[in-house]
Scaffold this motif. Sequence first.
Motif, short mmCIF file in Angstrom:
data_model
loop_
_atom_site.label_atom_id
_atom_site.label_comp_id
_atom_site.label_asym_id
_atom_site.label_seq_id
_atom_site.Cartn_x
_atom_site.Cartn_y
_atom_site.Cartn_z
N UNK A 1 67.47 -8.59 -21.12
CA UNK A 1 67.80 -7.38 -21.31
C UNK A 1 66.44 -6.61 -21.95
N UNK A 2 66.07 -7.25 -22.99
CA UNK A 2 64.85 -6.35 -23.63
C UNK A 2 63.64 -6.14 -22.66
N UNK A 3 63.33 -7.00 -21.77
CA UNK A 3 62.02 -7.10 -21.08
C UNK A 3 62.45 -5.90 -19.90
N UNK A 4 63.70 -5.93 -19.48
CA UNK A 4 64.14 -5.09 -18.35
C UNK A 4 64.15 -3.39 -18.95
N UNK A 5 64.38 -3.48 -20.25
CA UNK A 5 64.43 -2.09 -20.79
C UNK A 5 62.91 -1.60 -20.98
N UNK A 6 62.09 -2.68 -21.31
CA UNK A 6 60.72 -2.11 -21.65
C UNK A 6 59.96 -1.88 -20.27
N UNK A 7 60.45 -2.59 -19.17
CA UNK A 7 59.97 -2.28 -17.88
C UNK A 7 60.39 -0.99 -17.31
N UNK A 8 61.58 -0.57 -17.84
CA UNK A 8 62.04 0.95 -17.45
C UNK A 8 61.39 2.00 -18.39
N UNK A 9 61.21 1.76 -19.45
CA UNK A 9 60.75 2.88 -20.39
C UNK A 9 59.42 2.86 -21.05
N UNK A 10 58.97 1.30 -21.20
CA UNK A 10 57.57 1.19 -21.67
C UNK A 10 56.87 0.27 -20.80
N UNK A 11 56.68 0.29 -19.75
CA UNK A 11 55.98 -0.59 -18.85
C UNK A 11 54.46 -1.28 -19.29
N UNK A 12 53.98 -0.02 -19.87
CA UNK A 12 52.61 -0.61 -20.33
C UNK A 12 52.72 -1.79 -21.30
N UNK A 13 53.87 -1.87 -22.21
CA UNK A 13 53.93 -2.67 -23.10
C UNK A 13 54.02 -4.28 -23.01
N UNK A 14 54.29 -4.43 -21.52
CA UNK A 14 54.54 -5.74 -21.00
C UNK A 14 53.45 -6.67 -21.26
N UNK A 15 52.20 -6.06 -20.73
CA UNK A 15 50.79 -6.87 -20.90
C UNK A 15 50.49 -7.04 -22.40
N UNK A 16 50.55 -6.28 -23.33
CA UNK A 16 50.21 -6.42 -24.54
C UNK A 16 51.31 -7.28 -25.08
N UNK B 1 44.55 -17.86 -20.15
CA UNK B 1 44.67 -16.78 -18.92
C UNK B 1 45.46 -15.71 -19.17
N UNK B 2 46.68 -15.75 -19.90
CA UNK B 2 47.23 -14.59 -20.14
C UNK B 2 46.31 -13.65 -20.82
N UNK B 3 45.61 -13.97 -21.71
CA UNK B 3 44.46 -13.16 -22.44
C UNK B 3 43.59 -12.58 -21.55
N UNK B 4 43.06 -13.51 -20.73
CA UNK B 4 42.00 -13.09 -19.65
C UNK B 4 42.51 -11.96 -18.88
N UNK B 5 43.59 -12.15 -18.35
CA UNK B 5 44.14 -11.23 -17.33
C UNK B 5 44.53 -9.83 -17.96
N UNK B 6 45.08 -9.85 -19.32
CA UNK B 6 45.64 -8.64 -19.96
C UNK B 6 44.45 -7.99 -20.43
N UNK B 7 43.23 -8.55 -20.72
CA UNK B 7 42.08 -7.71 -21.04
C UNK B 7 41.92 -6.87 -19.85
N UNK B 8 41.84 -7.15 -18.72
CA UNK B 8 41.47 -6.36 -17.51
C UNK B 8 42.80 -5.23 -16.95
N UNK B 9 43.77 -5.46 -17.85
CA UNK B 9 44.98 -4.69 -17.16
C UNK B 9 44.98 -3.50 -18.32
N UNK B 10 46.16 -2.58 -17.73
CA UNK B 10 46.27 -1.21 -18.60
C UNK B 10 47.16 -2.08 -19.93
N UNK B 11 47.14 -1.49 -21.03
CA UNK B 11 46.43 -0.42 -21.50
C UNK B 11 44.94 -0.71 -22.16
#
Length: 325
Positions: free
Chosen positions: A81-96, A248-258
């Motif tokens: 539920x938490x990540x679906x809410x984030x995806x709906x309202x704060x999608x940019x927060x998933x990568x951080x 790998x998560x950090x490597x990809x996250x650095x290249x993505x928004x935000x």
Amino acid sequence: MSGGLVALLDDISVLARMAAASVDDVSAAAGRASAKAAGVVVDDTAVTPQYVEGLDPKRELPIIKRITVGSLRNKLVFIIPAILLLNAFLPWALSPLLMIGGTYLCFEGAEKIWEKVSGHGPKTSVAADTGERRKVDEDKIVSSAVTTDFILSAEIMVISLKAVLDEGLGSSFWFLLAVLVVVAVVITLGVYGTVGLIVKMDDIGLHLTTSGSHAAQRLGRGLVKGMPKLLTTLSVVGVFAMLWVGGHIILVGLAEDPINWPPLYDAVHHLEVSVADATGALGGALGWLTNTVCSMILGAVVGAVVVAVMHVLPFGHGSKDAAAH
């Protein structure tokens, strides 16, 4: 009348085919998402057996069952539920959020290496006391395991969600919910089913040694001798999996928004492609290995920095613990 019935049956047939197609889509997406989270799954499988090490064998499976229920609760009640809410309202927060979890994995892996090298690690198992099993608080064991599982489960579910979104497999709320539920159930049962089999394998081996069959006896002795080596291998694999996945998560996250800082990712990707192009038939495997090693190095660097802050530098809690002793 018969025409209406035929039309109704035809409509039902169409709906059934659509439902079957939807199930196939969910299953396919869940499979792809689970594959993306494989590194964390390996880590989860490698970490869990330590919680029942040294306990009464009769209590091992009941404790694993309680941890399994806690893991499902983590995923289904809190994380999804938490990540679906984030995806709906704060999608940019998933990568951080994923990068924070990745940093924690790097820290866990680097900390285990530091404890091994420095000799600051635990000297005895959770249930060991002067060579005898002591009474342990099962609630504390389960609580500790479920807490660790929460972090790993959050990583698994966020990776799965991002895999579905990034590959364009579907984006509707109900589709994502269905995929994540399937991933949660399959991975949880797979991980803890494997853990249960691992921790009882020595008991199975002991039972086989009493069999009337010489072949069964040999197999049983092999299992009894091999289980300590398997558990040691799992612990080592778990450490490297944490550094690889976290890096790998950090490597990809650095290249993505935000954050949107791609030079490091681009350099690793260019090296991966160069190795793959230069090695012919083995290119795919060696290219993947190149990316994995680079991710592991990054994970080790990030983890070492966090370990230094937490344990080595004067303001880290490790130095305070040492001063207290």
